[in-house]
Write an enzyme that holds these catalytic residues in place. Structure first.
Site, short mmCIF file in Angstrom:
data_model
loop_
_atom_site.label_atom_id
_atom_site.label_comp_id
_atom_site.label_asym_id
_atom_site.label_seq_id
_atom_site.Cartn_x
_atom_site.Cartn_y
_atom_site.Cartn_z
N ASP A 168 0.82 -1.22 0.00
CA ASP A 168 0.00 0.00 0.00
C ASP A 168 0.85 1.27 0.00
OD1 ASP A 168 -2.39 -1.55 0.09
OD2 ASP A 168 -1.99 -1.91 2.21
N HIS A 173 -4.76 -2.13 -6.92
CA HIS A 173 -4.41 -0.76 -7.29
C HIS A 173 -5.59 -0.14 -8.03
CE1 HIS A 173 -2.68 -3.43 -10.45
NE2 HIS A 173 -3.34 -2.63 -11.24
P1 IMP Z 1 -1.62 -12.96 1.18
O1 IMP Z 1 -0.69 -12.32 0.21
O2 IMP Z 1 -3.08 -12.79 0.81
O3 IMP Z 1 -1.27 -14.39 1.46
O4 IMP Z 1 -1.45 -12.20 2.59
C1 IMP Z 1 -0.23 -12.24 3.32
C2 IMP Z 1 0.07 -10.90 3.96
O5 IMP Z 1 0.36 -9.94 2.94
C3 IMP Z 1 -1.09 -10.30 4.75
O6 IMP Z 1 -0.56 -9.59 5.85
C4 IMP Z 1 -1.75 -9.36 3.77
O7 IMP Z 1 -2.47 -8.34 4.42
C5 IMP Z 1 -0.52 -8.83 3.05
N1 IMP Z 1 -0.78 -8.34 1.69
C6 IMP Z 1 -0.96 -9.08 0.58
N2 IMP Z 1 -1.14 -8.29 -0.49
C7 IMP Z 1 -1.04 -7.03 -0.06
C8 IMP Z 1 -1.11 -5.74 -0.72
O8 IMP Z 1 -1.28 -5.63 -1.94
N3 IMP Z 1 -0.96 -4.64 0.10
C9 IMP Z 1 -0.74 -4.75 1.43
N4 IMP Z 1 -0.65 -5.91 2.06
C10 IMP Z 1 -0.81 -7.04 1.34
#
Ligand code: IMP
Length: 488
Positions: free
Chosen positions: A24, A52
């Site tokens: 983010d 995004h």
């Molecule tokens: P996952 O990628 O869905 O397995 O989530 C793993 C960790 O990455 C979690 O803490 C999510 O909140 C974080 N996360 C995954 N994608 C994003 C993103 O695009 N922005 C911020 N955090 C993310």
């Protein structure tokens, strides 16, 4: 035939852009701008977990898997081999973009080696990791795990690649169906009415999506390499960010993929010799969603627990707006950093775009940035939320803070610890810089920035060894200040 290892003709190259904190950072706006100078924009990691927003013909599109360059009509778009693709969601995105009057299907290439996110992966994520890790629930970790594990007991295939959907469609769908059935049985899943989960419904959705996107599956692994040899310029766009890297982040609160510069070349199959430069993106008011250590978090673990309560669904944007209405100045001036964090989140609108989860807020951390910059070989930075530098003036002790070092067990360290236990014990060493309450959201020329802001940016350059190329000063794309070599 020319030699296969012949480097590009000098005109073609690949650049990389990646987030340096915990996601983010607001990378999309820079990719959008930069895309004008490239022929291709390639997404190299992750899947529907990324998010995004893109402005196209006055319409705001919430995109997840389609590369950010989509609103530049002539640009080709690539989804790399190390992405995990949710085809049902991808089709929804394609339709959104088309409804905004842009074509996608004639210029989107999906690597045949990318893995298919299966409904079983999403079910397993929901059941196993969504609450404990705070994942986005998109089956990302399970998709990558299936690649590594390959088969389950009895030889059941776990991983299906996009190319297999194309070359052996029935066998591929049959594997996906078996995996789904096993997951549904294991967790005794029911639909909203309490009936057994309708497997056919989910499989039909996938079939429809496959028919719609099958012509975009690209079976030539040398696509981008050959394009660069012929002179094409490629921008490789990372998803998530360095703090969430599966190898260099702190397990288990990481994403399923590698997010750095090396991953960009691995996923696109482009030889590393074609790298020209890499850019990092950092937010001046860093944030994190999900669980995991965050050294400069305002309010420390209390903020982590508060933000993640009821899986992030309790203290939403609406809840905080109602609860703290009219108290923002008081919160900013509080002795308690937890409330400074609440005020910073509310002021910055720092809530998940799709989930409304509150983002945990922290102070700018140069030590953490040095980690990503050093391991990825970066020397150029884009910064976001420059307009938010004025909020530091509202603090009890008006000063812009930056972590410039760490201590662990009361000893100074000049690295970022690699385990959860150590990183949670790590304390930031802050350096303070003069603050200003000047609103800079209308500034467009570096020379018009207040001297306090210029001094702070200069300090970031010194701390990180990177040149700052541009800083966002508001949510609109034109709200930015660019820097030339002698501006800072
Ligand atoms: P996952 O990628 O869905 O397995 O989530 C793993 C960790 O990455 C979690 O803490 C999510 O909140 C974080 N996360 C995954 N994608 C994003 C993103 O695009 N922005 C911020 N955090 C993310």
């Amino acid at each position: 035939m020319s030699k296969l290892w012949t480097p590009s003709n000098g005109e073609g190259y690949a650049d990389v852009i990646m987030g340096l904190q915990h996601g983010d950072e607001g990378k999309g706006r820079f990719v959008d701008n930069l895309a004008a100078d490239y022929d291709w924009v390639a997404r190299y990691n992750g899947g529907a977990n990324a998010g995004h927003t893109v402005e196209a013909n006055g319409i705001t599109l919430a995109l997840h898997q389609i590369p950010s360059g989509v609103n530049h009509p002539g640009k080709k778009l690539y989804i790399g081999a190390q992405c995990v693709v949710n085809i049902v969601k991808l089709l929804q995105e394609i339709r959104q973009v088309e409804a905004a009057g842009l074509s996608v299907r004639d210029r989107l290439y999906i690597s045949s080696q990318a893995s298919v996110i299966q409904p079983s992966h999403i079910i397993e994520d929901e059941q196993q990791t969504k609450d404990s890790v705070g994942t986005t629930g998109n089956g990302i970790g399970q998709g990558y795990a299936a690649q590594g594990q390959r088969v389950a007991t009895g030889g059941r295939r776990l991983d299906v690649r996009m190319g297999e959907l194309l070359s052996d469609t029935e066998a591929a769908f049959s594997m996906i169906r078996i995996n789904l059935q096993m997951a549904a049985d294991q967790y005794e899943l029911k639909d909203e009415r309490g009936n057994k989960l309708d497997i056919n419904l989910l499989m039909n959705e996938m079939r429809i999506a496959f028919e719609a996107i099958k012509n975009n599956i690209d079976c030539d692994p040398m696509r981008l390499t050959n394009e660069i040899r012929r002179g094409a310029k490629v921008l490789m766009e990372g998803a998530q960010a360095w703090g969430l890297d599966n190898t260099f982040g702190v397990t288990p609160n990481v994403t399923g993929s590698n997010v750095g510069v090396a991953a960009a070349f691995l996923s696109t199959g482009v030889p590393v010799d074609f790298k020209r430069q890499a850019f990092g993106v950092a937010k001046l008011t860093p944030s994190r969603v999900g669980y995991g250590p965050f050294v400069t978090e305002l309010g420390g673990q209390r903020s982590e627990v508060y933000c993640m309560q009821e899986a992030g669904k309790l203290h939403t944007k609406k809840w905080e707006a109602e609860h703290y209405e009219g108290q923002q100045d008081e919160l900013f001036a509080s002795d308690d950093d937890f409330y400074v964090g609440v005020a910073t989140r509310m002021d910055g609108g720092e809530y998940g775009a799709s989930t409304a989860r509150p983002r945990r807020m922290g102070d700018f951390d140069a030590q953490f940035l040095r980690y990503g910059i050093g391991l990825n070989g970066l020397n150029k930075l884009f910064l976001t939320k420059g307009d938010k530098l004025s909020i530091f003036d509202k603090r009890k002790k008006p000063a812009i803070r930056m972590a410039t070092g760490y201590t662990l067990n009361a000893r100074e360290i000049d690295y970022v610890p690699t385990t959860d236990a150590d990183l949670r014990k790590t304390q930031p060493v802050y350096t303070e810089y003069e603050s200003t309450n000047t609103d800079i959201s209308d500034v467009r020329d570096a020379k018009d920035l207040p001297k306090q802001v210029t001094a702070y940016l200069r300090a970031i350059q010194e701390q990180t060894g990177c040149d700052i190329l541009e800083m966002g000063v508001g949510p609109e794309r034109e709200q930015k200040v660019s820097f030339k070599a002698d501006d800072l």
